[in-house]
Design a protein around this motif. Structure first.
Motif, PDB file in Angstrom:
ATOM      1  N   ASP A   1       0.855  -1.188   0.000  1.00  0.00           N
ATOM      2  CA  ASP A   1       0.000   0.000   0.000  1.00  0.00           C
ATOM      3  C   ASP A   1       0.888   1.233   0.000  1.00  0.00           C
ATOM      4  O   ASP A   1       2.078   1.152  -0.319  1.00  0.00           O
ATOM      5  N   ASN A   2       0.322   2.397   0.367  1.00  0.00           N
ATOM      6  CA  ASN A   2       1.085   3.637   0.250  1.00  0.00           C
ATOM      7  C   ASN A   2       2.142   3.796   1.328  1.00  0.00           C
ATOM      8  O   ASN A   2       2.979   4.697   1.242  1.00  0.00           O
ATOM      9  N   THR A   3       2.145   2.967   2.360  1.00  0.00           N
ATOM     10  CA  THR A   3       3.169   3.074   3.394  1.00  0.00           C
ATOM     11  C   THR A   3       4.072   1.847   3.473  1.00  0.00           C
ATOM     12  O   THR A   3       5.171   1.925   4.015  1.00  0.00           O
ATOM     13  N   ALA A   4       3.624   0.714   2.974  1.00  0.00           N
ATOM     14  CA  ALA A   4       4.420  -0.521   3.049  1.00  0.00           C
ATOM     15  C   ALA A   4       4.465  -1.180   1.683  1.00  0.00           C
ATOM     16  O   ALA A   4       3.427  -1.462   1.078  1.00  0.00           O
ATOM     17  N   GLU A   5       5.666  -1.404   1.198  1.00  0.00           N
ATOM     18  CA  GLU A   5       5.870  -2.040  -0.104  1.00  0.00           C
ATOM     19  C   GLU A   5       6.563  -3.380   0.077  1.00  0.00           C
ATOM     20  O   GLU A   5       7.663  -3.460   0.635  1.00  0.00           O
ATOM     21  N   MET A   6       5.911  -4.431  -0.364  1.00  0.00           N
ATOM     22  CA  MET A   6       6.513  -5.759  -0.329  1.00  0.00           C
ATOM     23  C   MET A   6       7.449  -5.895  -1.524  1.00  0.00           C
ATOM     24  O   MET A   6       7.018  -5.863  -2.680  1.00  0.00           O
TER      25      MET A   6
END
Length: 420
Positions: free
Chosen positions: A288-293
């Motif tokens: 999402d906009n705060t956590a990128e896998m």
């Protein structure tokens, strides 16, 4: 008896009592006096030397510290703080359950491809053909070793119960020694149901907490006492515990399209290594906009001698950045030793193992060191396992009504090791 005689008898009747009773009365009198004296001393000491508090005390509290109410509140704060430091391991337990209780497998479970089905479009070189053939050979060896082929098309569900022991570890304990435990070992138990192909449910109780997770084939979810119910991002994925030697059919299906990585000796066993990676589309859905896998890969180690899956290792990297802050990277590696294979209804199933987790945080604003590394460990054992348990229906896997599609913001710090 005249009045004078009666008066004399009542006056001196006390001397007719047993000596032990009189001594008892004297002891009670002395005890009461001593108790009152100790109470007065305690009040005097508490009035002059108030117990130290780990929490800030305002001026009003200090001014009323000599009052009964003020002393009682200060004492309760002191007891609560120090007893919690000695006995309360809720923070450790919450971390352990967030990471170890019900992690998901990196990739979804797809239908197993027949051996004679070869995708010519992907085979651009002879090397790829050799690698694919090696992977298929390893899976065929595993299928024969476990005897799971006889269950194909006949297994409707799987039921398992077991015990777990979890603990936070220091750096010396990463090798599996009990001396490395930094906190009290937390013991618990779990029960797991699985209905082919993508319906599963697990209930795990450790200490004072119960964690429940499941999937109805459309959404995977989890319920914890501190977050409530929330859905996992991305597509439906199976429960990792099922791939720790509990479901040979699922293991053979998920590793069938794996990439052969060569040979490696691990835990004293010569193994073939197969690799699976989450595709970019799935990684994007889990971001999402705060956590990128960034990546999520898993390696399966199959014994060259027995053909059984003896080691499972998956690792994922997440980039977390809130607006106006520096990015932080979380790398989580979970390694599981799978052992104690036993025959259940003609199929070899693992009944014990040990999982260790290393969580590493790094970034431009973080100073490298032991504080940026978290280690934890779990040992598990299966008490009972059965196939095709009667009475299990699709209604058993319905998600909670209060299910939330988005993750709560307050759980952002633990999203990398627990929720993605």
């Amino acid at each position: 008896m005249d009045a004078a005689t009666d008066f004399f008898y009542n006056k001196h009747r006390l001397f007719c009592l047993p000596l032990t009773f009189l001594l008892s009365l004297q002891f009670i009198s002395i005890s009461l006096s001593l108790s009152l004296s100790l109470t007065q001393i305690a009040k005097a000491v508490m009035g002059r030397l108030a117990p130290l508090s780990e929490e800030p005390i305002n001026a009003e509290d200090e001014s009323t510290n000599n009052s009964k109410k003020g002393r009682g509140q200060t004492w309760r704060n002191w007891i609560k703080t120090h007893l919690s430091l000695v006995f309360n391991k809720k923070s450790d337990l919450r971390t352990l359950l967030s990471v170890l209780a019900c992690p998901l497998f990196p990739v979804p479970l797809r239908p197993k491809r027949p051996l004679n089905e070869v995708n010519i479009h992907w085979m651009s070189t002879i090397d790829f053909f050799n690698v694919s053939s090696s992977a298929q050979y390893i899976i065929q060896h595993f299928t024969a070793a476990t005897g799971c082929r006889k269950l194909e098309g006949r297994v409707k569900n799987i039921f398992a119960t077991g015990k777990v022991t979890m603990a936070m570890m220091d750096e010396m304990g990463s090798g599996g020694s009990a001396a490395g435990a930094t906190g009290i070992s937390q013991k618990g138990c779990f029960v797991m149901w699985q209905m082919v192909p993508n319906n599963w449910l697990i209930e795990l109780v450790v200490g004072v907490h119960k964690v429940v997770a499941g999937s109805d084939g459309n959404v995977a979810w989890r319920h914890t006492p501190w977050l409530g119910a929330h859905a996992a991002k991305g597509g439906v994925r199976p429960l990792r515990r099922a791939f720790q030697g509990l479901d040979p059919l699922a293991i053979s299906a998920v590793f069938s399209p794996a990439q052969y990585m060569g040979e490696k000796r691990i835990s004293g066993i010569d193994c073939f290594v197969l690799k699976l990676s989450a595709d970019q589309a799935d990684l994007a859905e889990r971001s999402d906009n705060t956590a990128e896998m960034i990546k999520h890969v898993v390696f399966g180690y199959f014994s060259q001698r027995s053909g059984l899956l003896v080691y499972l290792e998956d690792s994922y990297l997440t980039r977390i950045q809130s607006p106006g802050t520096h990015p932080t990277y979380w790398e989580t590696t979970m390694s599981t030793k799978i052992e104690d294979y036993r025959t259940v209804e003609g199929v070899m199933v693992s009944h014990a193992g040990q999982s260790s987790v290393i969580i590493t945080r790094f970034g431009d604003n973080l100073k490298p060191g032991p504080a940026m590394i978290t280690r934890m460990e779990e040992t598990w054992a299966i008490d009972d396992l059965a196939f095709n348990v009667p009475g299990l229906s699709i209604d058993c896997f319905i998600p909670p009504t209060e299910l939330q599609r988005d993750y709560p913001e307050e759980d952002l710090v633990w999203r990398s090791p627990s929720d993605l």
